[in-house]
Design a protein around this motif. Structure first.
Motif, mmCIF file in Angstrom:
data_model
loop_
_atom_site.group_PDB
_atom_site.id
_atom_site.type_symbol
_atom_site.label_atom_id
_atom_site.label_comp_id
_atom_site.label_asym_id
_atom_site.label_seq_id
_atom_site.Cartn_x
_atom_site.Cartn_y
_atom_site.Cartn_z
ATOM 1 N N ILE A 192 3.023 -5.135 -12.849
ATOM 2 C CA ILE A 192 3.813 -5.123 -11.614
ATOM 3 C C ILE A 192 4.084 -6.543 -11.128
ATOM 4 C CG2 ILE A 192 3.852 -4.420 -9.187
ATOM 5 C CD1 ILE A 192 4.155 -2.062 -10.997
ATOM 6 N N GLY A 193 3.035 -7.384 -11.137
ATOM 7 C CA GLY A 193 3.172 -8.747 -10.633
ATOM 8 C C GLY A 193 4.094 -9.615 -11.469
ATOM 9 N N ILE A 194 4.249 -9.297 -12.741
ATOM 10 C CA ILE A 194 5.154 -10.076 -13.601
ATOM 11 C C ILE A 194 6.585 -9.571 -13.487
ATOM 12 C CG2 ILE A 194 5.652 -10.811 -15.967
ATOM 13 C CD1 ILE A 194 2.726 -10.402 -16.639
ATOM 14 N N THR A 234 -2.693 1.816 0.434
ATOM 15 C CA THR A 234 -3.224 0.918 -0.600
ATOM 16 C C THR A 234 -2.149 0.553 -1.609
ATOM 17 O OG1 THR A 234 -5.435 1.889 -0.371
ATOM 18 C CG2 THR A 234 -4.990 0.672 -2.390
ATOM 19 N N ALA A 235 -1.313 1.527 -1.978
ATOM 20 C CA ALA A 235 -0.223 1.253 -2.925
ATOM 21 C C ALA A 235 0.758 0.245 -2.347
ATOM 22 C CB ALA A 235 0.501 2.560 -3.266
ATOM 23 N N VAL A 236 1.092 0.377 -1.064
ATOM 24 C CA VAL A 236 2.020 -0.552 -0.414
ATOM 25 C C VAL A 236 1.428 -1.960 -0.374
ATOM 26 C CG1 VAL A 236 3.107 -1.162 1.784
ATOM 27 C CG2 VAL A 236 3.180 1.201 0.970
ATOM 28 N N VAL A 237 0.179 -2.073 0.084
ATOM 29 C CA VAL A 237 -0.463 -3.388 0.222
ATOM 30 C C VAL A 237 -0.658 -4.042 -1.149
ATOM 31 C CG1 VAL A 237 -2.573 -4.581 0.947
ATOM 32 C CG2 VAL A 237 -1.610 -2.763 2.372
ATOM 33 N N THR A 238 -1.160 -3.259 -2.112
ATOM 34 C CA THR A 238 -1.432 -3.808 -3.445
ATOM 35 C C THR A 238 -0.151 -4.188 -4.165
ATOM 36 O OG1 THR A 238 -3.434 -2.449 -3.613
ATOM 37 C CG2 THR A 238 -2.555 -3.359 -5.658
ATOM 38 N N GLY A 239 0.854 -3.308 -4.119
ATOM 39 C CA GLY A 239 2.131 -3.603 -4.780
ATOM 40 C C GLY A 239 2.768 -4.857 -4.229
ATOM 41 N N ALA A 240 2.778 -4.994 -2.901
ATOM 42 C CA ALA A 240 3.359 -6.188 -2.279
ATOM 43 C C ALA A 240 2.543 -7.429 -2.624
ATOM 44 C CB ALA A 240 3.430 -5.989 -0.764
ATOM 45 N N ALA A 241 1.213 -7.312 -2.575
ATOM 46 C CA ALA A 241 0.340 -8.472 -2.791
ATOM 47 C C ALA A 241 0.459 -9.030 -4.208
ATOM 48 C CB ALA A 241 -1.111 -8.090 -2.490
ATOM 49 N N CYS A 295 9.901 -4.584 -2.876
ATOM 50 C CA CYS A 295 10.111 -4.006 -4.208
ATOM 51 C C CYS A 295 8.783 -3.667 -4.878
ATOM 52 C CB CYS A 295 10.914 -4.979 -5.068
ATOM 53 S SG CYS A 295 11.482 -4.286 -6.634
ATOM 54 N N GLY A 296 7.789 -4.537 -4.729
ATOM 55 C CA GLY A 296 6.471 -4.278 -5.308
ATOM 56 C C GLY A 296 5.814 -3.057 -4.699
ATOM 57 N N ALA A 297 5.937 -2.919 -3.361
ATOM 58 C CA ALA A 297 5.388 -1.746 -2.687
ATOM 59 C C ALA A 297 6.075 -0.470 -3.178
ATOM 60 C CB ALA A 297 5.554 -1.895 -1.177
#
Length: 328
Positions: free
Chosen positions: A258-260, A58-65, A285-287
């Motif tokens: 994170i998204g910003i 979930t952290a990988v998917v959410t961070g990337a998304a 990087c987000g993941a």
């Protein structure tokens, strides 16, 4: 030389993401030995495969998304401080959750008891805001005006949430506040089977418009001169952001900063704004960053876990301040 450097950075980011993923699975409020991953013991299997592994995925998917969604928003509005939630997607999801928790659950009891009620409410709220913003995008030419429209709808949703908070009982209010803290541990395997396909569609939409995104960096008039359909590109961006940010917010709650911050980190690392590079870089990087934040939430140990938004704000806010001071 530039392409060689980018390749090395991509390899390093991929390795970092993989290492942080395994570290996140092993590291937590309950310490596990390294060989626990391959152990047949029931207690290790329960902790790793039914809790830690879904949380890390979930952290990988959410961070990337949310990082890719943030990059799309910054490109669309040509604003370095635009994030994945500026169009009101998060506010719509929050309104849906607030209505469900504090305004009386109108969904069938079966959905409420299974845990789907909260997710359906958040998804419905985010989708309604998306539909309104999409309708507005057909009538509004300028991206700046569209940004204001999205923010205003977000403010309206936020005002309704405040009214509900003021009228709700303490127990319902606490449940809503806990949701706004953000949580990666609430996504089980059955929820993931819904979240991942939605985000995959969002990623596909985002990666399909790399050339138009590069054209938008130089302005909408220049993009039109290159034969790029600005209206079509804007619609695809809005849909992609709604799928990426809306789906993850519904399942994890809003994740701050994170998204910003991530798109700026990626542009600084790769020294380019080319979306053929930054889209992939933002995903990795987000993941990595959200995995790191998730690990940091476990630092108190002894079964106590910090809210993920507390850590992501500590990481992301200084980066945003640095951007503001750098660009004056």
């Amino acid at each position: 030389m530039g392409r060689h450097r980018s390749t090395i950075l991509f390899i390093l980011l991929a390795l970092t993401t993989a290492l942080l993923f395994f570290a996140d699975v092993l590291f937590g409020s309950v310490r596990l030995p390294l060989d626990a991953i391959f152990s047949d013991e029931a207690k290790y299997h329960e902790i790793i495969y039914n809790f830690r592994l879904p949380k890390a995925i979930t952290a990988v998917v959410t961070g990337a998304a949310i990082s890719v969604a943030g990059l799309l928003m910054q490109t669309l509005f040509r604003n370095p401080l635009a994030g994945p939630y500026v169009l009101g997607v998060s506010s719509g999801a929050s309104l849906g959750v607030a209505l469900f928790l504090m305004g009386g659950a109108l969904l069938p009891a079966a959905l409420t008891e299974s845990g789907w009620g909260l997710i359906i409410s958040a998804t419905t709220g985010a989708t309604l805001i998306l539909i309104v913003v999409l309708a507005a995008s057909f009538r509004i030419r300028g991206s700046a005006a569209l940004l204001i429209v999205g923010m205003m709808f977000g403010q309206i949703a936020g005002s309704l949430v405040t009214i509900l908070q003021n009228a709700s009982d303490p127990d319902s209010l606490k449940l809503f506040v806990v949701w706004t803290f953000g949580s990666l541990s609430a996504v089980s395997w059955k929820y993931m089977m819904v979240m991942i396909p939605i985000t995959v569609i969002g990623f596909a939409a985002a990666f399909s418009i790399q050339k138009p995104l590069n054209g938008l960096l130089l302005g909408e008039n220049y993009a039109q001169g290159l034969g790029i359909s600005v209206v079509r590109t804007r619609i695809v961006i809005i849909i992609a952001v709604a799928l990426l940010a809306g789906a993850t917010t519904a399942f994890t709650g809003p994740i701050a900063f994170i998204g910003i911050a991530v798109p700026h980190i990626v542009r600084g690392l790769f020294r380019t704004s080319d979306h053929r590079v930054t889209l992939y870089g933002s995903s990795l990087c987000g993941a990595s960053l959200l995995l790191l934040c998730d690990m940091a939430t476990q630092l108190p140990a002894d079964g106590y876990v910090l809210p993920v938004n507390a850590i992501s704000s500590l990481v992301g806010a200084p980066i945003i301040l640095w951007i503001i001071f750098k660009h004056r």
